[in-house]
Write a protein that holds these residues in place. Structure first.
Motif, short mmCIF file in Angstrom:
data_model
loop_
_atom_site.label_atom_id
_atom_site.label_comp_id
_atom_site.label_asym_id
_atom_site.label_seq_id
_atom_site.Cartn_x
_atom_site.Cartn_y
_atom_site.Cartn_z
N ILE A 46 0.89 -1.10 0.28
CA ILE A 46 0.17 -0.21 -0.11
C ILE A 46 0.88 1.46 0.24
O ILE A 46 1.36 1.36 0.94
CB ILE A 46 -1.23 0.04 1.05
N THR A 47 0.96 2.19 -0.75
CA THR A 47 1.74 2.91 -1.09
C THR A 47 1.69 4.11 0.11
O THR A 47 2.50 4.69 0.87
CB THR A 47 1.34 3.66 -2.70
N HIS A 48 0.35 4.67 0.09
CA HIS A 48 -0.09 5.96 1.26
C HIS A 48 -0.71 4.89 3.09
O HIS A 48 -1.56 5.12 3.19
CB HIS A 48 -1.37 6.18 0.68
N ALA A 49 1.29 4.75 2.90
CA ALA A 49 0.68 3.75 4.47
C ALA A 49 0.21 5.39 5.23
O ALA A 49 -0.93 4.88 7.01
CB ALA A 49 2.17 3.42 5.46
N ILE A 50 0.57 6.38 5.51
CA ILE A 50 -0.09 7.59 6.42
C ILE A 50 -1.95 7.36 6.13
O ILE A 50 -2.58 7.79 7.37
CB ILE A 50 0.46 8.91 5.88
N ALA A 72 -6.32 -2.20 5.42
CA ALA A 72 -6.26 -1.28 3.80
C ALA A 72 -6.85 -1.87 3.39
O ALA A 72 -7.44 -1.43 2.46
CB ALA A 72 -5.01 -0.96 3.70
N LEU A 73 -7.18 -2.72 3.00
CA LEU A 73 -8.12 -3.57 1.40
C LEU A 73 -9.23 -3.32 1.85
O LEU A 73 -9.80 -3.14 1.01
CB LEU A 73 -7.56 -5.18 1.36
N SER A 74 -9.66 -3.73 3.38
CA SER A 74 -10.89 -3.54 3.66
C SER A 74 -11.37 -2.19 3.44
O SER A 74 -12.57 -1.96 3.01
CB SER A 74 -11.59 -4.23 5.17
N GLN A 75 -10.79 -1.25 3.40
CA GLN A 75 -11.47 -0.02 3.39
C GLN A 75 -10.94 1.07 2.00
O GLN A 75 -11.14 1.81 1.60
CB GLN A 75 -10.47 0.96 4.58
N GLY A 76 -10.55 -0.01 1.27
CA GLY A 76 -10.66 0.16 -0.29
C GLY A 76 -9.27 0.87 -0.86
O GLY A 76 -9.01 1.60 -2.29
N PHE A 77 -8.18 0.43 -0.31
CA PHE A 77 -6.92 0.52 -0.54
C PHE A 77 -6.61 0.27 -1.73
O PHE A 77 -6.77 -1.40 -1.51
CB PHE A 77 -5.39 0.45 0.31
N LYS A 78 -5.55 0.37 -2.56
CA LYS A 78 -5.03 -0.52 -3.50
C LYS A 78 -4.27 -1.10 -3.40
O LYS A 78 -3.17 -0.46 -2.95
CB LYS A 78 -4.84 0.21 -4.32
#
Length: 351
Positions: A120-124, A148-154
């Motif tokens: 995930i690029t945007h760890a922040i 992160a994936l559950s929140q829609g992060f790529k």
């Protein structure tokens, strides 16, 4: 006599009006006394912080919240493929895996953190989601990725060809000799403040570093963010100070905020950023508070401290700021209505 009565009545009414004005002024004093001359302001570590400051300023100058500003700011180096110390294209651990650490903290004491996050690029932004959407402060490893994936992060591959090439070159000897102040190796006269392009130093390893950012918005509220890909070629699972609230970052809206950069193990040992804020609570200026923290690192490991870099950056509630580091070479960027994204060299313990 009639004229005298009118005069006395008018005087009494005038006095009452002045008294009421005084009451109104007294009630308004907390607002009137706010000194906005140093607000808003944003500060970040290292020269690549200048591009990050510009993104944060777009929010701050419109009256936006410091929390939104620091997140937007540090996302710039996180996404920069030429920056091998933060986010996408960060140098991997010794197993060839890019793992990210980040934390964020707002004016209310809310905070969120991720450690050893992959893909995930945007760890922040994941750290902020942890803060706002879970009852927890920190998620790590596979759990952080699952969230992160559950929140829609790529999900994506963070190991770029350039970083992979550098890692394979390192594998030939597998020596671990971090280089201090690698962040400044490509900067010189006329550098573009919106880009960052580190280079390999002949005969040395690529090192890492953090972007730490602290800001005060127009309302006088503080927030901070800290994000990194960690030490290049570290042991898999190693976590430094960057995602640890109180070590890599700490915000107290009554006092100020502080962040750190450098070898995280030393910062963790003294809970560095929290220490800096507590020293400011005692009346230390930001610079003196940072200096005291650095001196404590030296006191705990005098021989060890000679071969590594640690720097602290702080701002107090008034908008006064300062920094201090172990070795020469650490710098930070400041952007406000008074400071035009200037790059300032931090004072150092070792001359």
């Amino acid at each position: 006599m009639q004229d005298r009565r009118h005069f006395l009545k008018a005087a009494a009414l005038g006095a009452a009006a002045l008294s009421l004005d005084g009451v109104k002024s007294a009630h308004a004093a907390p607002f009137v006394k706010k000194d906005r001359s140093t607000k808003p302001i944003v500060l970040s570590t290292w020269d690549f912080g200048r591009a990050a400051n510009l993104a944060a300023w777009e929010i701050l100058k419109k009256g936006g919240r410091a929390l939104d500003a620091v997140e937007a700011g540090v996302k710039v180096p996180e996404a920069d493929p030429n920056n091998h110390t933060v986010g996408f294209s960060g140098y991997p651990d010794r197993d060839g895996r890019v793992t990210l650490d980040a934390c964020i903290m707002d004016e209310k004491g809310n905070c969120g953190s991720v450690a050893s996050l992959e893909h995930i690029t945007h760890a922040i932004s994941v750290a902020r989601a942890v803060m706002e959407k879970t009852p927890h402060v920190m998620l790590v490893g596979d759990g952080a990725l699952q969230f992160a994936l559950s929140q829609g992060f790529k999900k994506e591959n963070l190991l770029t060809p350039e970083s992979e090439k550098a890692w394979k070159e390192w594998l030939k000897k597998s020596e671990y000799k971090p280089v201090m102040n690698i962040e400044n190796s490509s900067y010189g006269q006329g550098s573009n403040p919106t880009t960052f392009s580190p280079r390999m130093l002949p005969g040395n390893q690529y090192n890492h570093d953090t972007i730490g950012m602290v800001a005060i918005d127009a309302n006088g509220d503080l927030s901070g963010a800290c994000t990194t890909s960690g030490m290049a070629y570290k042991l898999h699972g190693r976590v430094g100070d960057s995602p640890i609230i109180g070590a890599g970052l700490y915000v107290d809206n009554e006092i100020g905020a502080a962040t750190s950069t450098g070898v995280g193990e030393e910062v963790i040992r003294i809970v560095g950023s929290h220490l800096v804020v507590e020293l400011m609570r005692q009346g230390y200026s930001p610079e003196k508070a940072c200096k005291e923290a650095v001196e404590r690192i030296v006191k705990k490991g005098p021989e060890r401290s000679k071969g590594l870099q640690v720097g602290f950056l702080a701002v107090n509630k008034k908008g006064e700021y300062g920094a201090y580091c172990l070795q020469k070479g650490f710098n930070y960027a400041v952007l406000s209505e008074k400071e035009n994204n200037v790059l300032i060299d931090g004072k150092s313990y070792y001359k």
